[in-house]
Design an enzyme around this catalytic site. Structure first.
Site, PDB file in Angstrom:
ATOM      1  CB  CYS A 159     -95.135  15.037 -74.044  1.00 42.16           C
ATOM      2  SG  CYS A 159     -93.907  15.869 -73.455  1.00 42.16           S
ATOM      3  CE1 TYR A 195     -86.130   9.518 -71.186  1.00 38.71           C
ATOM      4  CE2 TYR A 195     -85.229  11.306 -72.325  1.00 38.71           C
ATOM      5  CZ  TYR A 195     -86.034  10.430 -71.782  1.00 38.71           C
ATOM      6  OH  TYR A 195     -87.684  11.317 -72.753  1.00 38.71           O
ATOM      7  CG  HIS A 255     -93.500  13.697 -78.515  1.00 34.94           C
ATOM      8  ND1 HIS A 255     -93.202  15.286 -78.074  1.00 34.94           N
ATOM      9  CD2 HIS A 255     -93.479  13.328 -77.407  1.00 34.94           C
ATOM     10  CE1 HIS A 255     -92.267  14.876 -77.430  1.00 34.94           C
ATOM     11  NE2 HIS A 255     -92.477  14.325 -76.261  1.00 34.94           N
ATOM     12  CG  HIS A 259     -93.744  11.475 -73.545  1.00 35.14           C
ATOM     13  ND1 HIS A 259     -93.232  12.020 -74.501  1.00 35.14           N
ATOM     14  CD2 HIS A 259     -94.490  10.058 -73.826  1.00 35.14           C
ATOM     15  CE1 HIS A 259     -92.522  10.624 -74.955  1.00 35.14           C
ATOM     16  NE2 HIS A 259     -93.386  10.106 -74.698  1.00 35.14           N
ATOM     17  CG  ASP A 316     -91.344  13.024 -70.621  1.00 35.63           C
ATOM     18  OD1 ASP A 316     -90.166  12.311 -71.672  1.00 35.63           O
ATOM     19  OD2 ASP A 316     -91.653  14.166 -72.100  1.00 35.63           O
ATOM     20  CG  HIS A 317     -87.353  14.703 -69.975  1.00 37.67           C
ATOM     21  ND1 HIS A 317     -86.691  16.005 -70.133  1.00 37.67           N
ATOM     22  CD2 HIS A 317     -86.899  14.272 -70.447  1.00 37.67           C
ATOM     23  CE1 HIS A 317     -87.514  15.708 -71.721  1.00 37.67           C
ATOM     24  NE2 HIS A 317     -87.094  14.334 -72.418  1.00 37.67           N
TER      25      HIS A 317
END
Ligand code: DNO
Length: 350
Positions: free
Chosen positions: A236, A323, A198, A265, A309-310
């Site tokens: 990401c 999350y 990552h 991501h 992702d987030h």
């Protein structure tokens, strides 16, 4: 592509029942959270985790993360033992069908933000990074605790670690990463598990300590250290995208064609002069163009894993910053919708 969702295990308020109800969800991305960083994960725990997940008709093919102990990153003290433990974790995870392991090589701190609940104009709240706030943060004072960080250090240990990294510098960190990769990638290859690093988030040095997985030049260098598909990427969008010098779409095309992206991501961010804010996934909300991003994955015939992702906190949800369920589920559906459209336009099925 295979759509997945991060799940933090039994303690996660976002349960497998809920995840299963998001359309097009193939599996969850998870880890053994009870194990201390660097230790071998008990086989029984791994098997129980897998059994639980498959009982919901979901897969457990991606682990995020098997954390890398600081002794490995600093190549000191117990690093040899921790590398052997890491290899053993790869073998154990492979034995239950894990295909991809996500990890990072960020010194001390994983992802860093200056505020976890900034209210956006629509009343939702999100994670943000404002440079002037980060500059006022003092990691040694111990008043920082972000969800991705190892909170087990005392003030003295933290001060020592930070000073060790300052001394090590970028060159030293590269050398230690090289040593680690040359040890573990052959094991990953033997086990047919793709290692997927990552990027550093944000992709620049924070608190004066080095960060190296930050941009295209450095990712090129990383991939060459062990030049085979087992040494790959979790690409990401949010981490890379918050530096205006990174062109995420171009990286998807380039590293995708090389067969080095195993996990994606996907999240959007809004670039500001003084940092960035995390936003909804929808392109209009941030600085990244999700249609362009997914088209790049589609064009390289991406067969790997994607996860939203987030997410922001919306509709009154509270919980683990980034999350929650709702906004990530919206993100998953938005990504799936774009993907379905791309498939249909090309005359293919989803
Ligand atoms: C942030 C995550 C990261 C990621 C690790 C991978 O939400 O994307 O914490 O899991 O950096 O090791």
């Amino acid at each position: 592509m295979k759509m997945t969702f991060r799940w933090y295990g039994e303690d996660d308020a976002v349960t497998l029942e809920k995840i299963k109800q998001i359309p097009n969800m193939s599996g969850v991305v998870t880890a053994i959270y009870s194990a201390k960083v660097g230790e071998v994960w008990p086989m029984e725990d791994i098997k129980n985790l897998k059994d639980k997940i498959i009982s919901y008709d979901l897969e457990m093919e991606v682990i995020e993360s098997v954390p890398v102990h600081e002794d490995i990153k600093l190549k000191r003290a117990d690093y040899k033992r921790y590398i052997e433990n890491y290899k053993e974790n790869i073998r154990r995870l492979a034995s239950v069908g894990v295909k991809v392991i996500c990890y990072n090589f960020m010194p001390v701190f994983d992802w860093t933000r200056s505020q976890l609940d900034k209210e956006l104009s629509d009343g939702s709240n999100a994670l943000v990074f404002y440079t002037e706030q980060v500059e006022k943060m003092d990691p040694i004072a111990g008043n920082l605790a972000l969800p991705g960080w190892d909170a087990s250090y005392s003030k003295d240990e933290m001060a020592e670690l930070i000073s060790a990294y300052k001394q090590l510098g970028e060159d030293g960190l590269w050398e230690n990463l090289e040593y680690f990769l040359k040890e573990i990638i052959p094991v990953a290859k033997e086990c047919d598990v793709k290692m997927a690093i990552h990027q550093d988030d944000p992709p620049w040095s924070i608190f004066g300590i080095p960060r190296i997985i930050t941009n295209e030049t450095n990712i090129d260098r990383f991939l060459k250290i062990v030049d085979n598909e087992y040494n790959g990427l979790t690409l990401c969008s949010g981490s890379l995208g918050c530096s205006p010098n990174n062109n995420y779409v171009q990286m998807v095309k380039k590293y995708g064609k090389m067969g080095r992206i195993h996990f994606a991501h996907l999240r959007n961010i809004k670039l500001l002069d003084n940092g960035f804010e995390e936003t909804a996934h929808y392109s209009q909300c941030g600085s990244l163009d999700f249609v362009e991003i997914l088209k790049a994955y589609y064009d390289i015939d991406y067969k790997g894993y994607i996860r939203p992702d987030h997410g922001r906190m919306i509709w009154g949800e509270t919980g683990r910053p980034g999350y929650g369920l709702y906004d990530r589920a919206l993100g998953a559906m938005y990504i799936t919708g774009i993907w379905e459209t791309l498939c249909k336009l090309a005359g293919n099925i989803l």
